[in-house]
Every structure is written in C-alpha cells, then in structure tokens.
Motif scaffolding. Structure first.
Motif, PDB file in Angstrom:
ATOM      1  N   THR A 102       0.804  -1.238   0.000  1.00 46.05           N
ATOM      2  CA  THR A 102       0.000   0.000   0.000  1.00 46.05           C
ATOM      3  C   THR A 102       0.835   1.285   0.000  1.00 46.05           C
ATOM      4  OG1 THR A 102      -0.064   0.135   2.418  1.00 46.05           O
ATOM      5  CG2 THR A 102      -1.840  -1.104   1.346  1.00 46.05           C
ATOM      6  N   GLY A 103       2.129   1.185   0.337  1.00 41.76           N
ATOM      7  CA  GLY A 103       2.944   2.398   0.399  1.00 41.76           C
ATOM      8  C   GLY A 103       2.780   3.166   1.694  1.00 41.76           C
ATOM      9  N   MET A 104       2.054   2.565   2.644  1.00 45.43           N
ATOM     10  CA  MET A 104       1.935   3.233   3.951  1.00 45.43           C
ATOM     11  C   MET A 104       3.153   2.846   4.791  1.00 45.43           C
ATOM     12  SD  MET A 104      -1.154   3.057   6.747  1.00 45.43           S
ATOM     13  CE  MET A 104      -1.999   4.538   6.250  1.00 45.43           C
ATOM     14  N   LEU A 325       9.871   3.660   3.622  1.00 48.71           N
ATOM     15  CA  LEU A 325       8.752   3.013   4.306  1.00 48.71           C
ATOM     16  C   LEU A 325       9.129   2.424   5.660  1.00 48.71           C
ATOM     17  CD1 LEU A 325       7.004   1.148   1.327  1.00 48.71           C
ATOM     18  CD2 LEU A 325       6.375   3.328   2.386  1.00 48.71           C
ATOM     19  N   ASP A 326      10.386   1.995   5.798  1.00 46.30           N
ATOM     20  CA  ASP A 326      10.752   1.370   7.080  1.00 46.30           C
ATOM     21  C   ASP A 326      11.386   2.359   8.056  1.00 46.30           C
ATOM     22  OD1 ASP A 326      13.066   1.753   5.727  1.00 46.30           O
ATOM     23  OD2 ASP A 326      13.783  -0.331   5.843  1.00 46.30           O
ATOM     24  N   CYS A 333       2.653   8.629   3.162  1.00 45.66           N
ATOM     25  CA  CYS A 333       2.483   7.391   2.396  1.00 45.66           C
ATOM     26  C   CYS A 333       2.948   7.608   0.964  1.00 45.66           C
ATOM     27  CB  CYS A 333       1.013   6.986   2.373  1.00 45.66           C
ATOM     28  SG  CYS A 333       0.319   6.766   4.007  1.00 45.66           S
ATOM     29  N   GLY A 334       3.568   6.582   0.404  1.00 48.46           N
ATOM     30  CA  GLY A 334       3.971   6.650  -0.995  1.00 48.46           C
ATOM     31  C   GLY A 334       2.835   6.207  -1.899  1.00 48.46           C
ATOM     32  N   LEU A 399      -5.613  11.992  -1.321  1.00 52.76           N
ATOM     33  CA  LEU A 399      -5.069  10.944  -0.445  1.00 52.76           C
ATOM     34  C   LEU A 399      -3.673  11.275   0.085  1.00 52.76           C
ATOM     35  CD1 LEU A 399      -5.929   7.428  -1.912  1.00 52.76           C
ATOM     36  CD2 LEU A 399      -6.495   8.335   0.332  1.00 52.76           C
ATOM     37  N   PHE A 400      -3.471  12.469   0.552  1.00 56.31           N
ATOM     38  CA  PHE A 400      -2.223  12.849   1.223  1.00 56.31           C
ATOM     39  C   PHE A 400      -2.553  14.107   2.020  1.00 56.31           C
ATOM     40  CE2 PHE A 400      -0.385  16.530  -1.133  1.00 56.31           C
ATOM     41  CZ  PHE A 400      -1.293  16.632  -2.173  1.00 56.31           C
TER      42      PHE A 400
END
Lengths: 479, 367
Positions: A102-104, A325-326, A333-334, A399-400
């Motif tokens: 999801t890129g979250m 992401l980590d 979120c990407g 969505l950001f």
C-alpha cells in the motif's frame, strides 16, 4: 509464493484459478498472489447465509465478546494462518506486507494495528456505545427487560457484506463489531489491501469463532456488486461515483469521501496560534489517508490573522518529509502507482493556474510537491490558500495531507458546509454551536480542540452499525 | 491417422499441422481469386483492389501473403451501404445482416447468407450425442435481436433434429444499465429473463441449453438444471475464464456437460479444446474454424510479429469464406498462443479476454 485464498465460511479456504499478484511498491518483489472469486461463486455461497447466521446465533453474546478479546492479542502478536497451504504470518510479516503493497510506512501501519486491537479488546464497551447500553445478552434470546420495559431487537440481515478500501487499515475497525453482534461477515478486500481483513478474520478464527463467522472474497467490481445485492445489510467504502449508485438503497451503509473540516470562529482568531496543533494533526495524521483527515479549514474573516495562520500551518506541515517506508519516523504514504501521484500533482497545478488560490507550502518546502524517495513517489503536504470557498481547490479531498484554507464572513461560518464526515469547531460562540448542533450535513461534531481524526470508538461512525444490523420491534410474551 | 482427439505423436501431429497449413494456403488462394474477380467479388473489395498498384490474385499465394492488404478496419463495417459487401457471385440469394454487440461504438454489420449454417453444422460435429442428444430440444437464453446467434442456435438445434425455444436478452440494454451503475435494475432484468426461461424449462422437455455465463448463474439460482433434464450446456462469451469453467463443472452444473465457446459475428464459431477430467486442466483453449477463419496472436506494438507459444498477444482475426473476406482484423481481445493439437492441428488461443488497454472503456454486462 504465498497464496491468499478465498474463505467460504464452512467450506473453508478455496484456491481460485484466477489470481492477482501483489507486488512490493518499491522493490517489485512479489508479496503474494491472491485468489479472485468469480461473482457466481459468491452468489452461490449466499445460499448458506442463513446457516452462517445460525452458527453465530448459537454462541452466547458474552462468549463472542470474550473471543473478540482473545482475538485482540492474536491480531497484535499472533502467528496466524493466512495462506492457502496453511502458511502463517507474524505481526512483523503483516506490517511488512501491508506497507509493501500500500505504500503506507511501517510505523503508520503499526499505529493502525492498535486501532483494531482496541476495538477487539474493548468490544463490550464499543457495543454498549453503539447500542446505548443494551445488555448484549438481549441478542441471545431476542429480547430483554430494561427498567421494567420489554425491549426486543430483530436482526436485519443474515450477513453483513463489506466492500473495503485500500487507503488505510484503521477503517477496518468499523466492521469488527459485527461478529459480536452475531452477524457473520462477508468481506471484499481492497485490491491492494487484503492483509488487514484477512488477519482480522484469522484472529477471530484462531480465537474460537466458527468458520461461518467470516467469508473473504477478493474479487472484481461485479463480485462486489453481488455482495451488495445479496447482503441484507452492507457497508460500502468508495469514492463519490461508487457510492452514488447505492445512495437510495437502505440496506447499504455508505462510506464515501469525508470532506472533514475544521472551523475557527471569530472569537478564536486572535488566539490562532493555540490551534495549530489541532489543525496540523487533523490534516496530516495517518499520512492524510483517512476520511477523517481534514481537507478544509474555514476561518471567520478577521483581518490578517487568517493569512498568518495559513502560513504557519504551511510551515508546520512542510516540515514533514518523505522518508523510506521502514523509517521509524516516516509519516507520509507513498503512491504505489506513480501515475496517480503525477495526475494529482498536475490537477493541483492546473487549478492553481486558474487564479484565486495559492500553494503556501511551495515557499516553505522550497522544491517540488512530487518527490521520489527510495524509488517511490510521494506528494508532500500541501496547504492552499483560497480566496473563495467555491474555488475548486477548496472543494478537493486527496489521499495525502492536503488542505485548503479559506476565510468566510463570520456569519457564514456554518453555511454551505455540504456533507462533512467530521467537523471540529474551534469557537466558544453559542450561536455557532447552536447552528452546528442542528446542521444535518455533519456526521460527527467535535466542539473544541479535538482533531478531526480523533475517533471515539463507542460513537457511531457514518451510521451506527448496531442500528444498521438490528431494528427494534414490538414484542410481548405471555407470562 | 490420428488416434486420439487430444493427443498425437510428434510426427503425426507435425504432418497434420503441415497438411492444415497447405489446406489453408490453398483456401486463401481460392478466396482471393473469388473476392477479387470482377465477376464474383463484392463492390467493396473490387473498389479496394482498384486502388492498389498490384492485383491481389497475383501477389497472394498463401495466408502469410495477406499482409500485402494491410489490416481490415472495423470502421468499414460501421454503417452502410451494406450491399457493397455482397459478392456478385452470390447476388440474388436471400441476405441477412447481423450486427456486433456495439460495445466499442456503432455496431459493425456483416451480411450473411449461408455462413452461419455452415459454421454451426461444423460445430455440431464437435458435440457429443450423449450430452447433446440428437432430437433433443434446445433453449437459447441469450441475445437474439440483430445477432446471428439466434438463427445459428436454431439451425444447430434443427441440424441435430431438435427444436429451439428462445428467450431474448438485449445486451445493449444490459450495457447501458451497467454503464450507469443501475445494478438493481439489471437484477430485475435478469429475473425477467430467467422467469421466462423457467417457464420454458418446466413446460417442455429441454435437453440442451445455450446461454451466457452470467445468465447460467442466474438460472442456477432458481432451478436445478440436471433435475430439469438438461444434459448439455453450450456457453459463450469472452468473459468466460478457467475459473468460471471449473466453477461451472464443479459447483454450478455438476453432472452436466459444459462446453465453452467463443464466437462472433465476424468470425463464426471457434471450437474449444475438449475437457479431460483425468487431466483437470480448466483453462479454455479455442481453435478457430480453420480454414474458414484464422486467429493469429500478434505483438500489440508490431502486428507483423506473431508472438511465441505461451506468450500473450492481441487477437488478429481473418475470415475467409465465399460470403465474407476480412483479412487481418485486430480484435478487441487478447490471449496466450497455444500449440496445435491432433484434433485441431493449428494454433489455439488460451484464456481469451478483453484486450487489457480496452478494459477501462468497454463495459461487459450479462453478456
């Protein structure tokens, strides 16, 4: 490769010949293949919906609540069976896969996990909130006595169908109470996010719920339509055009865009600096991915304070960086599909070019809105100053962390709010409070410094699940 | 000599493939000679040939040479006059006009004289007498209207000694309902159609059924077809895939023979690879009715290149009958290329589906 199956209630896991692959958004590494249900299979399985309901009805409500409590720990820390061949998944695997598809960022995925844990853990409290204190055992025999009055509730559906989104795992906490309410779930996961519903289902099953409790059908649009058509009650998450088609179907509870807002009354404008935390959190919490994130700020016009506030908010949000992401502090979120990020970025620029609006974050961030980190596209937080509440950018939800700030005459603060999932009103003005209390376009109203994204789980959210699943009915029993 | 319909020894198969290729080339020469002869060709092709600096009859010695004509364009079939398509050699015969579904715009029209009968008689040879008993009556539950399907299924039934009953489905109305998100009305429409089908199934002795996947699902929610006496189902539509095939055999209509088919107004009717329960491979492989029609799977970016076996390509369809000549038409579908088999010693197409770039723009409903 890990294969996520269809779950068909009593019939158990099923491997479809139609599969979709889920790849990691940055590395492209395959995370899993997901069985896709053909619509006819879903329709056929609905024939067993009454039996599914009976399997849950046979378990006392108190026991179901206890199993939900067990599911909380399992969901949070357990090694749970999710694969078609019995493969298990640890909590860390879950977070890695969820983030990957999801890129979250992983840190936000973990935050969201705790929302589900909370609802599982406090199921009794949540049910009491939804049913205004009804003793859950009333559902065991269908009626009870409260303060000397007989009350009876009738189930409206054999199963709750849920068409789920991929935007944020926190929303999955909304349908969890269904099992404790003795209504089996029929879930259609979002295409990028099968992980959370599947893990929640696995936790319920591992906690002792019967296989009839949860059916899980990754599928296409027409499979989703089968679920909505055949469920006595359902929840539909989707964009405006998706939910519009079901707007006049009382069996379907709609969860569309949020259009959540923060209002600042004239009395608070001199103290605008005190409210920056509430504003920033409302816009940017959870990477701005939730329907409860604010997409608009309306200010009572008061000379220069409005502009000062908007600029200070822009500075605050511009400090949020895109990180891998980590990264433990990652808060954005990407976009798994770079073209989506590009399209949104172009949309904003095109509408800025029409005049009457200004990107205040452009100066503060000193670079492009669209950036790439670790091979993944991100849109950096964006605060738009609009001259007019009717400017297209003042009516946009993305969505950001994206928000428009607009000044309106103080008497118009509550006018033309349209549909708003959450409104946080920062004002002490009793007249504004009165208008807000009576405004039918506001789903959740926060008076005072409560960020829009702060959800209280014993309150209804876009409708009350208990009222959606049960109807009070007349009932008399001869003594 | 081919021993089994589904297998053949390497040498036998190679010989059969070679023979089929020679037969195709000979057929191409025959069709080109017919369609470009001023005495027998259609006004459209004669006019087309007048604009060329060569005579196709000299240049085209076999299937591959059709490339000199470029690609057939679907726009040529949208609108009239349809008589320009009637070969002079067939003038005076009764002419039917059939239309495509119209999912990609104005429906394409194709004139037809005997082709639909010939195609379905050939197809009939692939049906087993046990599942589709001779003399057994049929129900066709699907698009009638301006489609060839109605007459074709009726002819198939008659050719096998049966009578066909019909219940109409208007796919254009379905597309409109789907396009506008009116799914509850679509359910009502499906109910309306299945109601009529139930009446036929209860009032008559129906043994064979033609329908589309979605209507079959809808019907099976209302009636047990095996108990109603149905023995064979012939099911068509591009939306059918291996999963549906398996679902149909295992759960929807167990005990009934299920024959997937793909056909269209432009090509005719493809045959599917027979299902072998011992192997349990549900993927659907179609073989065009060669030499009357040929399917090539080509690279979407370079239609001169046929993709390798197992690779995905866009469907390029060629129809070669005396009534209709349609060289190298790029269809709206894609599939994987499958090798020849003993029963059909030419290329097959596996898992046919809507061409991916079109998925967003074409709505597919009950059809």
């Amino acid at each position: 490769m890990l294969h996520l199956p269809i779950l068909r209630g009593r019939r158990g896991p099923y491997r479809s010949l139609t599969v979709e692959r889920l790849d990691h958004v940055t590395s492209g590494e395959p995370l899993a293949e997901v069985s896709q249900a053909n619509p006819g299979l879903i329709a056929l399985d609905y024939e067993s919906a009454p039996q599914r309901r009976r399997a849950l009805e046979a378990i006392p409500a108190a026991e179901l609540i206890a199993r939900c409590r067990r599911a909380a720990e399992l969901f949070m820390n357990g090694e749970l069976v999710i694969g078609a061949d019995g493969e298990t998944q640890s909590a860390d695997d879950y977070v890695r896969c969820l983030s990957g598809s999801t890129g979250m960022p992983e840190a936000l995925c973990r935050d969201n996990m705790s929302k589900l844990e909370f609802v599982f853990e406090r199921m009794e409290q949540v049910l009491a909130g939804l049913s205004r204190g009804l003793d859950p055992s009333a559902l065991d025999q269908g009626w009870t006595e409260e303060d000397g009055r007989t009350v009876s509730f009738l189930a409206q559906a054999d199963t709750l169908g849920v068409i789920l989104p991929s935007n944020s795992p926190g929303v999955h906490s909304l349908w969890l109470p269904s099992v404790a309410l003795k209504t089996p779930l029929t879930l259609k996961p979002g295409s990028r996010e099968p992980w959370t519903p599947l893990r929640a289902a696995a936790a319920l099953l591992a906690a002792g719920c019967p296989p009839e409790a949860v059916a899980f059908y990754p599928t296409n649009h027409s499979g989703a339509a089968e679920i909505l058509l055949r469920s006595g009650r359902s929840m539909l998450f989707g964009d405006r055009s998706t939910v519009r088609n079901w707007a006049d179907d009382e069996r379907v509870q709609l969860h569309g865009p949020g259009w959540s807002k923060v209002l600042l009354g004239a009395d608070q404008m001199p103290h605008w600096q005190d409210h920056l935390d509430t504003l920033a959190e409302s816009v940017a919490a959870n990477g701005g991915r939730s329907c409860v994130n604010a997409s608009g700020v309306r200010l009572a016009a008061s000379g220069q304070h409005g502009r000062d506030l908007a600029e200070a908010l822009a500075d605050r949000l511009a400090a949020i960086e895109a990180r891998p992401l980590d990264h433990p502090a990652a808060a954005l979120c990407g976009f798994g599909d770079r073209r989506v990020a590009e399209a949104l970025n172009d949309l904003i620029d095109r509408q800025l070019a029409t005049g009457g609006a200004e990107d205040l974050t452009a100066r503060a961030r000193g670079g492009d809105r669209l950036v790439e980190v670790d091979g993944l596209a991100y849109l950096l937080p964006t605060v738009i100053w609009c001259d007019d509440p009717n400017h297209p950018l003042a009516q946009t939800e993305l969505l950001f962390p994206f928000v428009s700030v607009v000044e309106v005459p103080p008497e118009d603060l509550v006018r033309g709010l349209d549909d708003s999932l959450v409104v946080t009103a920062l004002t002490q003005d009793p007249e504004v409070h009165r208008e807000l209390m009576g405004n039918r376009h506001i789903e959740r109203l926060n008076l005072g410094a409560i960020p829009t994204c702060r959800v209280s789980w014993d309150q209804p959210h876009e409708g009350n699940l208990f009222e959606h699943l049960y109807r009070q009915r007349s009932f008399q029993a001869a003594g | 000599m081919i021993a089994s319909p589904t297998a053949g020894s390497g040498a036998d198969l190679e010989a059969a493939v070679e023979a089929a290729r020679e037969r195709l080339d000979a057929h191409v020469r025959e069709m080109v000679a017919w369609h470009f002869d001023p005495a027998t060709g259609s006004p459209f092709w004669l006019e087309f040939a007048a604009g060329l600096d060569f005579d196709p009859r000299d240049e085209i010695g076999g299937y591959r040479d059709l490339a000199v004509l470029g690609h057939f364009e679907d726009e040529w079939l949208r609108g009239g006059p349809v008589r320009r398509w009637v070969p002079k050699g067939l003038e005076g015969r009764p002419i039917a006009v059939f239309e495509t579904g119209g999912t990609t715009g104005t429906p394409k029209s194709r004139v037809n004289i005997e082709d639909f009968r010939i195609d379905y008689e050939m197809f009939s040879d692939s049906l087993s007498d046990e599942s589709f008993p001779p003399g057994g009556d049929w129900l066709m539950l699907g698009p009638t209207g301006p489609r060839r399907l109605r007459l074709a299924i009726e002819h198939l039934a008659q050719h096998r000694g049966g009578i066909a009953f019909h219940v109409d489905l208007d796919p254009r109305w379905v597309n409109r309902l789907v396009g506008n998100g009116r799914l509850r009305e679509l359910e009502e429409y499906k109910d309306h159609i299945t109601d009529q089908a139930l009446k036929v199934l209860r009032a008559h002795e129906i043994r064979c059924l033609f329908t589309t996947p979605k209507l079959l699902e809808a019907l099976c929610r209302r009636i047990d077809l095996a108990k109603a006496g149905v023995r064979g189902i012939f099911c068509g539509g591009t939306e059918m895939n291996a999963q549906f095939h398996r679902f149909a055999r295992e759960e929807l209509v167990p005990g009934i023979d299920f024959v997937p088919t793909y056909g269209n107004t432009l090509m005719g009717l493809a045959h599917s690879r027979p299902f072998d329960p011992a192997v349990g491979d549900y993927s659907i492989v179609y073989y065009p009715p060669q030499p009357r029609a040929v399917i090539d799977l080509v690279d979407p970016d370079d239609a001169t290149r046929t993709v390798d076996y197992g690779q995905t390509g866009r469907v390029m369809l060629t129809t070669l009958t005396r009534e209709f000549f349609m060289p190298r038409f790029l269809e709206r579908d894609e599939a994987e290329r499958d090798p020849p088999m003993a029963l059909y010693p030419w290329d097959g197409v596996r898992d046919l589906r809507l061409w991916a770039p079109l998925k967003a723009t074409v709505s597919v409903g009950v059809y």
